[in-house]
Design an enzyme around this catalytic site. Structure first.
Site, short mmCIF file in Angstrom:
data_model
loop_
_atom_site.label_atom_id
_atom_site.label_comp_id
_atom_site.label_asym_id
_atom_site.label_seq_id
_atom_site.Cartn_x
_atom_site.Cartn_y
_atom_site.Cartn_z
N SER A 66 20.35 35.54 15.27
CA SER A 66 21.20 35.49 16.46
C SER A 66 20.73 34.54 17.56
O SER A 66 21.39 34.41 18.58
CB SER A 66 21.36 36.89 17.05
N SER B 272 24.50 36.71 17.79
CA SER B 272 25.06 37.43 18.92
C SER B 272 24.86 36.73 20.25
O SER B 272 25.50 37.08 21.24
CB SER B 272 24.44 38.83 19.00
N LYS C 153 20.43 36.80 28.72
CA LYS C 153 21.32 37.54 27.82
C LYS C 153 21.45 38.98 28.27
O LYS C 153 20.47 39.61 28.70
CB LYS C 153 20.77 37.48 26.39
#
Length: 493
Positions: free
Chosen positions: A183, A159, A78
């Site tokens: 998230s 997210s 990420k």
């Protein structure tokens, strides 16, 4: 023969170890998959050469009998994790072009364990969002589609939407995520994969671009529970560079996996039965209860009376911490700088932040600044911290009568891109089931449990007491075995 990209982390690790295929073959296959799946916009930066270099090191290690726990396994990282020499942006234009000179602890641990990196995964800007629509580099698109014959693009959750899409679409076998208020769990539920947020402090926050420091926690996202356990073992551990890191040994979670829940009590919080949730969510919840009972668990009802205050509490504390953390982006030391030809230093700050931050980030900075201001600090921020303590106390009282909790992960299946972007409150409600565990710092996991009427994945959430990731993983395994979730999105891209 099964395609290499259809294999999960355990199968890839074991296959390389046994010589069924080489690590280079694995990396080459996933590099091709990443390239093929570009329409999904899951990656901000692709690093095929790094994946191949790690693969070659794995093949050499096998030849010398020196394989590491993740040798031959390429991962997606990420874009919130700083990666040395590789652009790290937190999906914000204000950090475009920033190449860290150091490695985050979590990514460094994964690479030290032999893993390779396929690239940096797209996300909501500074991890602020529930749909991956706030990224400065464009929406991530879920690989799933409704079965109604339409072709509406769906949100992959947020997210960690790039992570969820990449794993679900077989662009990578596993990925890192971060969870501030759901998230990891919500995007995992939206895309039919597994993801666990460990106890706050299990994974170091060093080198992770900060959103809300008392809530942010790294965790793995993968195809199944075993793969999550494997990754979490490599990611976790004490770090002297993080003052909130827990100085505790890392358990052998993979070796401890067991779907036998005899003697365990599963709490069903009555406050999680809320109005407006589709009947399909309640139905899959009831099915999950039956599965855990079949695994030997006793089912009990529990009460978490302050749950109704969790969302407003979170959306005071998280923006307040974000307001403080994001003050460092000023255009002076790194990242974007927009300097008016004539103007003061303050004018440069204003111009840089106006151009570099997206609308959602600006919204949360303003909310956070407001609740921290002199006239409202006690009325909002201090009150929220007190309510947070009450929410944590609710969980502590619940553990007197149960060992874990079972709830839905999200109040709906994936929604269409753009369907909620004009209504921030509706968007924030996506976190209604996930936020309480984050406020209390507890381990929580989402596992896929079925499909809704439109053929979209639905997830179930397991929560347990602090430091008891093993119970969370075991209950997830019990659901996984009984759900038999083998559905996958069509390769439309």
């Amino acid at each position: 023969m099964t395609a290499l990209t259809d294999l999960g982390i355990a199968a890839l690790r074991d296959g390389v170890k046994d010589g069924a295929f080489s690590a280079r073959e694995v990396a080459t296959a996933f590099n091709a998959s990443v390239e093929k799946g570009r329409a999904l916009n899951a990656f901000i930066v692709e690093t095929p050469d790094l994946a191949l270099a790690a693969a070659d090191a794995a093949d050499a290690a096998r030849a010398s009998g020196d394989l590491k726990p993740l040798s031959g396994v390429p991962l997606g990282i990420k874009d919130l994790f700083c990666t040395k020499g590789v652009q790290t942006t937190a999906a914000s234009r204000i950090l475009e072009g920033f190449e860290p000179v150091y490695e985050s602890t979590v990514s460094g641990k994964l690479f030290a364990a032999g893993a390779g990196m396929l690239g940096k995964l797209n996300m909501d800007e500074f991890a602020m969002g529930s749909s991956n629509e706030t990224s400065g580099f464009g929406n991530v698109i879920s690989p799933w589609r409704r079965s109604d014959g339409g072709n509406a693009a769906l949100a992959p959750g947020g997210s960690s939407g790039g992570s969820s899409t990449a794993v679900s679409a077989r662009l990578c076998p596993g990925a890192t995520g971060t969870d501030t208020g759901g998230s990891i769990r919500q995007p995992a539920a939206f895309t039919g994969i597994s993801g666990i947020k460990p106890t706050y402090g299990r994974c170091s926050r060093f080198g992770i671009v900060a959103f809300a420091s008392s809530l942010d926690q790294a965790g793995p996202m993968a195809r199944d529970v075993r793969d999550c356990a494997i990754l979490l073992e490599a990611m976790a551990g004490f770090d002297v560079r993080d003052s909130t890191s827990l100085d505790l040994p890392v358990p052998k979670w993979e070796a401890g996996l067991s779907a036998d829940l005899k003697g365990k009590r599963v709490g069903i919080p009555k406050e999680y039965r809320i109005d407006g949730v589709p009947a399909e969510i309640d139905a899959v919840w009831e099915q999950g209860i039956a599965w855990l009972r079949d695994a030997g668990a006793e089912i009990v009802e529990v009460s978490l009376p302050h749950t109704k205050y969790a969302l407003p509490t979170y959306y005071i504390i998280a923006p307040a911490e974000a307001s403080s953390n994001l003050a460092r982006y000023d255009g002076v030391r790194y990242g974007l700088r927009v300097a008016p030809e004539q103007g003061s230093l303050a004018d440069m700050y204003e111009a840089t932040r106006a151009a570099g931050f997206g609308a959602e980030v600006k919204r949360r900075i303003m909310i956070g600044t407001y609740v921290l201001s002199a006239g409202f600090y006690d009325a909002y921020f201090n009150q929220a911290q007190k309510v947070r303590a009450l929410i944590a106390r609710d969980f502590e009282r619940a553990w007197a009568s149960c060992d874990l909790l079972l709830t839905p992960t999200a109040p709906s299946a994936a929604f269409g891109l753009g369907e909620k972007s004009d209504d921030p409150i509706a968007m924030y409600l996506n976190d209604v089931f996930a936020v309480p565990a984050s406020l209390a710092g507890l381990p929580a996991m989402s596992v896929p449990a079925g499909l809704d009427g439109q053929g979209l994945p639905l997830g179930l959430q397991i929560i347990s007491r602090a430091l008891d990731e093993q119970t969370v993983l075991n209950a997830g395994l019990a659901i996984e075995q009984r759900a038999g979730f083998t559905h996958r999105p069509e390769a439309w891209w």
